[in-house]
Design a protein around this motif. Structure first.
Motif, PDB file in Angstrom:
ATOM      1  N   LEU A  60       0.847  -1.199   0.000  1.00  0.00           N
ATOM      2  CA  LEU A  60       0.000   0.000   0.000  1.00  0.00           C
ATOM      3  C   LEU A  60       0.878   1.243   0.000  1.00  0.00           C
ATOM      4  CD1 LEU A  60      -3.150   0.541   2.144  1.00  0.00           C
ATOM      5  CD2 LEU A  60      -1.294   2.167   2.381  1.00  0.00           C
ATOM      6  N   ALA A  61       0.405   2.294  -0.656  1.00  0.00           N
ATOM      7  CA  ALA A  61       1.106   3.578  -0.670  1.00  0.00           C
ATOM      8  C   ALA A  61       0.092   4.695  -0.519  1.00  0.00           C
ATOM      9  CB  ALA A  61       1.892   3.750  -1.974  1.00  0.00           C
ATOM     10  N   ILE A  62       0.430   5.715   0.295  1.00  0.00           N
ATOM     11  CA  ILE A  62      -0.497   6.821   0.527  1.00  0.00           C
ATOM     12  C   ILE A  62       0.240   8.153   0.440  1.00  0.00           C
ATOM     13  CG2 ILE A  62      -2.087   5.513   1.968  1.00  0.00           C
ATOM     14  CD1 ILE A  62      -0.768   6.762   4.427  1.00  0.00           C
ATOM     15  N   ALA A  63      -0.494   9.164   0.062  1.00  0.00           N
ATOM     16  CA  ALA A  63       0.051  10.522   0.055  1.00  0.00           C
ATOM     17  C   ALA A  63      -1.066  11.499   0.345  1.00  0.00           C
ATOM     18  CB  ALA A  63       0.699  10.855  -1.289  1.00  0.00           C
ATOM     19  N   VAL A  64      -0.706  12.589   1.019  1.00  0.00           N
ATOM     20  CA  VAL A  64      -1.618  13.706   1.262  1.00  0.00           C
ATOM     21  C   VAL A  64      -0.948  14.966   0.753  1.00  0.00           C
ATOM     22  CG1 VAL A  64      -2.831  15.077   3.000  1.00  0.00           C
ATOM     23  CG2 VAL A  64      -2.641  12.591   3.287  1.00  0.00           C
ATOM     24  N   ILE A  65      -1.682  15.734  -0.053  1.00  0.00           N
ATOM     25  CA  ILE A  65      -1.195  17.020  -0.568  1.00  0.00           C
ATOM     26  C   ILE A  65      -2.020  18.121   0.082  1.00  0.00           C
ATOM     27  CG2 ILE A  65      -0.891  18.463  -2.608  1.00  0.00           C
ATOM     28  CD1 ILE A  65      -1.280  14.800  -3.176  1.00  0.00           C
ATOM     29  N   VAL A 358      -4.502   6.838  -2.413  1.00  0.00           N
ATOM     30  CA  VAL A 358      -4.277   5.526  -1.807  1.00  0.00           C
ATOM     31  C   VAL A 358      -4.144   4.506  -2.931  1.00  0.00           C
ATOM     32  CG1 VAL A 358      -5.123   3.744  -0.243  1.00  0.00           C
ATOM     33  CG2 VAL A 358      -5.660   6.146   0.220  1.00  0.00           C
ATOM     34  N   LEU A 359      -3.048   3.740  -2.914  1.00  0.00           N
ATOM     35  CA  LEU A 359      -2.795   2.715  -3.926  1.00  0.00           C
ATOM     36  C   LEU A 359      -2.608   1.369  -3.228  1.00  0.00           C
ATOM     37  CD1 LEU A 359      -0.082   4.689  -5.968  1.00  0.00           C
ATOM     38  CD2 LEU A 359      -2.542   4.593  -6.430  1.00  0.00           C
TER      39      LEU A 359
END
Length: 514
Positions: A60-65, A358-359
């Protein structure tokens, strides 16, 4: 696919974790101004890792901009289950229907450049294009293709198209066989083949530049998306690429990358987390990235405009490649994406300049959506309870229901006293459906097998259950395991009813024996 696996699932966790979650919830009252920051700092990793374990999510990979900057970027797990190779910010994931906004942006950009109009009739560009209804054929525009308002049901035709050997042109031709259940331009029905058709207008409007080359040169390159891939077929040779996974009867296994380039403009893009942040940063800055106006503001804003009402009571709508909603009264644009072995989610709230990605590398989980929702809450002014843990609980409950249903099928097969004496010869033959075409039932080693003309790897094994009903186990896991019912008139077999998994297509197909 593509908007695949759009249901929300939930599951259980350990008793200790539940107690811990209840304790953490005490922090989420409005009077505690630092609650959101504390949760990200103290609880995010714990909650995500527990949910990944419960929901069998390998990676899983996550990011917040926020305000034009990446304020959170974390990766978890492995590229492939039980193997070395950790997920990092450059690991490639297939993003499925999150690709649709790229296709819509490409056509909006061509309109801005005067090479086409989104209000052009489709037949202007593809004279042979046909819908089931002749009047709709004459009226349908490029805009109609990009906002799911043809009148067809959600996923209608996808069993025929998804992962099939049909070419792009054959898929477009078969759109004329889809009998709509709703009214043209008055009802929402998610249509992957429509986005394919829109993408195939690009080479006609540009003098030969394919959809995939246009996306590479006009979107990926100026946004410095150095790892981005346009086609599903490119993933097999890619380095640092997540492997797709599926879960069946509680067991998880690695899939082959899906063969869906015949629907490319609807869902074949693969991105790293790093590259996908570039896309959302540009969206929230209405076309600007790294100090450059990559796309005219008008192009981006046009994709944000509502074109099709999905839910009149809530204002939920579809723009051009984006779903549009108003949580807490603020406009949000979002999309999910599912293809064989992958689920992803992206969302942004322009007013707050807040975006989330979210991937995941499994096509059956709730975490891709619940984690998106949780992160949006934590970084906005809408603090609330943990939504991840109850979503996981529901997911596990639904998985248990599926297991119980499959057990019932097995019990019926075991209890069938006449399965050894049934005459299988009458079921043998070729069966026809006007949308799909032919399937063939053959008798091999005293067992029936179903062969799909457009899915050579999807051959089904048939086991007798009861009264002309056989359990069909498809060779392609994403098609599922479902009862197949033969229709008889006396001793004469006249047809069959074939069903696949709902996230491929909801309705069953009726075939007539030739």
């Amino acid at each position: 696919m593509a908007m695949r696996n759009i249901s929300f699932f939930r599951c259980k966790c350990s008793k200790a974790f539940v107690c811990f979650s209840q304790a953490i919830m005490l922090l989420w009252y409005p009077c505690l101004a630092m609650a959101q920051t504390n949760w990200i700092r103290d609880s995010l990793d714990l909650v995500v890792k527990q949910a990944m374990l419960d929901e069998k999510v390998p990676g899983l990979a996550i990011a917040v901009i926020k305000d034009g900057k990446v304020v959170l970027q974390r990766t978890y797990g492995q590229r492939e289950k039980d193997k070395d190779g950790k997920i990092d910010e450059n690991t490639l994931f297939m993003i499925g229907s999150n690709s649709k906004a790229y296709t819509a942006t490409a056509l909006a950009l061509l309109e801005q450049e005067g090479k086409l109009s989104l209000n052009d009739k489709v037949t202007k560009w593809i004279p042979s294009f046909r819908l089931f209804d002749d009047c709709a054929t004459q009226m349908v525009t490029l805009r109609d293709l990009l906002c799911h308002r043809l009148g067809t049901k959600t996923f209608q035709g996808d069993f025929t198209f998804w992962g099939s050997t049909l070419s792009r042109q054959e898929v477009i031709q078969k759109m004329g066989t889809l009998k709509p259940q709703g009214e043209f331009r008055s009802s929402f029905g998610y249509c992957n083949a429509a986005f394919l058709t829109a993408g195939e207008v690009i080479p006609l409007a540009t003098g030969g530049t394919s959809w995939e080359d246009f996306v590479r040169q006009r979107i990926f390159k100026p946004l410095k998306m150095s790892r981005a891939l346009a086609l599903a077929s490119e993933m097999s040779d890619a380095k640092n690429a997540a492997k797709p996974h599926a879960t069946y009867d509680g067991w998880q296994f690695t899939l082959a990358y899906p063969r869906i380039d015949n629907l490319a403009p609807a869902g074949t893009i693969s991105l790293s987390l790093q590259d996908m942040t570039h896309w959302l940063i540009m969206q929230m800055d209405t076309g600007r990235y790294a100090g450059t106006q990559v796309f005219p503001q008008k192009v981006i804003l046009q994709t944000w405009n509502a074109n099709t009402v999905v839910s009149p009571s809530t204002g939920y709508a579809y723009g051009l490649g984006w779903f549009i909603s108003y949580p807490d009264g603020k406009k949000m644009l979002d999309h999910t994406g599912g293809v064989d072995g992958f689920l992803s989610a992206s969302a942004f709230i322009p007013e707050e300049r807040l975006g989330v990605i979210v991937l995941t590398n499994t096509d059956n989980n709730a975490l891709y959506s619940s984690l998106r929702d949780q992160l949006l809450k934590e970084y906005s002014a809408t603090a609330g309870p943990n939504v991840i843990t109850p979503a996981t609980a529901d997911w596990l409950s639904q998985e248990q229901q599926k297991t119980s249903e499959k057990l019932k099928y097995s019990e019926k097969i075991a209890a069938s006293k006449d399965r050894q004496n049934i005459n299988l010869e009458p079921y043998v033959g070729v069966y026809y459906n006007p949308v799909y075409g032919d399937v063939e039932v053959k008798l091999e080693k005293n067992r029936l097998r179903l062969f799909l003309s457009h899915h050579p790897s999807g051959t089904g094994s048939l086991e007798y259950m009861e009264a002309n009903t056989f359990l069909c186990s498809f060779g392609t896991p994403t098609l599922g395991v479902h009862p197949l019912v033969f229709k008889k008139d006396g001793n004469l077999v006249k047809g069959l009813t074939l069903k696949v998994n709902d996230f491929i297509e909801y309705d069953a197909y009726e075939f007539v024996k030739k």
